[in-house]
Design a protein around this motif. Structure first.
Motif, mmCIF file in Angstrom:
data_model
loop_
_atom_site.group_PDB
_atom_site.id
_atom_site.type_symbol
_atom_site.label_atom_id
_atom_site.label_comp_id
_atom_site.label_asym_id
_atom_site.label_seq_id
_atom_site.Cartn_x
_atom_site.Cartn_y
_atom_site.Cartn_z
ATOM 1 N N ASP A 46 23.296 1.966 -5.531
ATOM 2 C CA ASP A 46 22.615 0.912 -4.784
ATOM 3 C C ASP A 46 21.768 1.492 -3.649
ATOM 4 O OD1 ASP A 46 23.822 -0.843 -6.485
ATOM 5 O OD2 ASP A 46 25.301 -1.585 -5.048
ATOM 6 N N GLY A 47 22.252 2.576 -3.047
ATOM 7 C CA GLY A 47 21.451 3.238 -2.018
ATOM 8 C C GLY A 47 20.162 3.796 -2.590
ATOM 9 N N ASN A 56 16.053 1.777 3.862
ATOM 10 C CA ASN A 56 16.922 2.895 4.221
ATOM 11 C C ASN A 56 18.252 2.314 4.702
ATOM 12 O OD1 ASN A 56 18.170 5.225 5.075
ATOM 13 N ND2 ASN A 56 16.421 5.985 6.245
ATOM 14 N N PRO A 57 19.132 1.959 3.760
ATOM 15 C CA PRO A 57 20.368 1.269 4.118
ATOM 16 C C PRO A 57 21.386 2.191 4.776
ATOM 17 C CG PRO A 57 20.380 1.806 1.796
ATOM 18 C CD PRO A 57 19.019 2.190 2.310
ATOM 19 N N GLY A 58 22.311 1.613 5.511
ATOM 20 C CA GLY A 58 23.421 2.381 6.068
ATOM 21 C C GLY A 58 24.498 2.588 5.019
ATOM 22 N N LEU A 62 26.830 -0.411 2.992
ATOM 23 C CA LEU A 62 26.879 -0.577 1.541
ATOM 24 C C LEU A 62 28.302 -0.427 1.035
ATOM 25 C CD1 LEU A 62 23.806 1.364 0.081
ATOM 26 C CD2 LEU A 62 24.041 -1.074 0.494
ATOM 27 N N ALA A 63 29.005 0.574 1.549
ATOM 28 C CA ALA A 63 30.375 0.832 1.105
ATOM 29 C C ALA A 63 31.276 -0.363 1.380
ATOM 30 C CB ALA A 63 30.923 2.077 1.793
ATOM 31 N N LYS A 64 31.202 -0.902 2.575
ATOM 32 C CA LYS A 64 32.084 -2.009 2.945
ATOM 33 C C LYS A 64 31.755 -3.270 2.162
ATOM 34 C CE LYS A 64 33.954 -4.480 6.929
ATOM 35 N NZ LYS A 64 33.938 -4.628 8.414
ATOM 36 N N LEU A 116 22.876 17.804 5.710
ATOM 37 C CA LEU A 116 21.948 16.705 5.467
ATOM 38 C C LEU A 116 22.677 15.750 4.541
ATOM 39 C CD1 LEU A 116 19.195 15.365 5.800
ATOM 40 C CD2 LEU A 116 18.428 16.620 3.771
ATOM 41 N N SER A 117 23.156 14.647 5.105
ATOM 42 C CA SER A 117 24.021 13.722 4.375
ATOM 43 C C SER A 117 23.380 12.360 4.229
ATOM 44 C CB SER A 117 25.353 13.582 5.124
ATOM 45 O OG SER A 117 26.188 12.634 4.497
ATOM 46 N N ASN A 118 23.722 11.669 3.137
ATOM 47 C CA ASN A 118 23.362 10.264 3.012
ATOM 48 C C ASN A 118 24.294 9.380 3.828
ATOM 49 O OD1 ASN A 118 21.154 10.680 1.359
ATOM 50 N ND2 ASN A 118 22.224 10.233 -0.549
ATOM 51 N N GLY A 119 25.349 9.965 4.361
ATOM 52 C CA GLY A 119 26.265 9.259 5.239
ATOM 53 C C GLY A 119 25.952 9.530 6.701
#
Length: 224
Positions: A46-47, A56-58, A62-64, A116-119
């Motif tokens: 989904d990201g 550019n979602p957080g 998205l996880a929650k 460099l993370s997507n998190g």
């Protein structure tokens, strides 16, 4: 590779953090343990989809949200807030893989280390503090401050700009072939950590290095 990288850029989720505790957390909340992997893959899917539409979602948001819907679909009606909170806490307090501490210590003598993370950077910071390796990392970067998620080209360009490096001076380290592919297309050199002995997808650009652990990566870099 023919030259030593000046900066080693680590992906964080799964590359450094061990996701295996999530299965037990799911089971403790009455969810199928195997659903943990499906849930995590869905966050990435989904990201990526939102990135394609210039959002550019957080990662945590998205996880929650997806976890709340998964709990409702799997456990039926009722209040799932405690289950969601417990699983999210597990996600943000994971351990590192066994090879990470000695591997990071060895690699820190070879190049500047960054992430460099997507998190979120806070997740990486907590992960490294718990493992006692935070001091080995010069910078913690997140796509939250970039135009898009990895593997979008501008995510890697953002890191290069922040670090004052040319992309060819950087080595991206990841367990995800999609991350390797994106970094290669952005001009970075790449190292795939293949801890599970799986085959690399032929439809992605191949890594410059393939190793089974971060310690093996340190040895491979010394051999260049």
């Amino acid at each position: 590779m023919t030259e030593m990288p000046r900066t080693i850029v680590f992906d964080v989720n799964e590359t450094l953090s061990d996701l295996s505790p999530l299965a037990k957390a799911f089971e403790a909340e009455g969810l199928p343990p195997l659903a943990a992997r499906v849930w995590f893959a869905g966050i990435l899917r989904d990201g990526f989809a939102l990135t394609v539409t210039n959002d550019n979602p957080g990662f945590a948001e998205l996880a929650k949200d997806s976890l709340e819907r998964l709990c409702a679909d799997t456990r039926g009606g009722g209040d799932h807030a405690a289950a969601v909170e417990n699983i999210m806490t597990t996600l943000t307090s994971l351990p590192v893989h066994d090879d990470v501490v000695p591997g990071v210590e060895a690699l820190s003598h070879q190049a500047e280390l960054v992430t460099l993370s997507n998190g979120a950077t806070s997740v990486a910071d907590g992960l490294f503090e718990r493992a006692g390796i935070r001091g080995h990392f010069a910078r913690l970067l997140s796509v939250a401050d970039a135009p898009v998620w990895k593997p979008g080209n501008s995510a890697y360009q953002y890191a290069a700009m922040e670090l004052g490096r040319q992309t060819q001076e950087m080595l991206l380290v990841a367990v995800h072939p999609w991350d390797i592919h994106g970094a290669h297309r952005a001009g970075l050199r790449t190292a795939w950590i293949n801890r599970t002995g799986t085959s690399y997808p032929e439809y992605f650009d191949a890594p410059d290095l393939e190793v089974v652990s971060l310690l093996d990566l340190a040895g491979a870099i010394r051999a260049t």
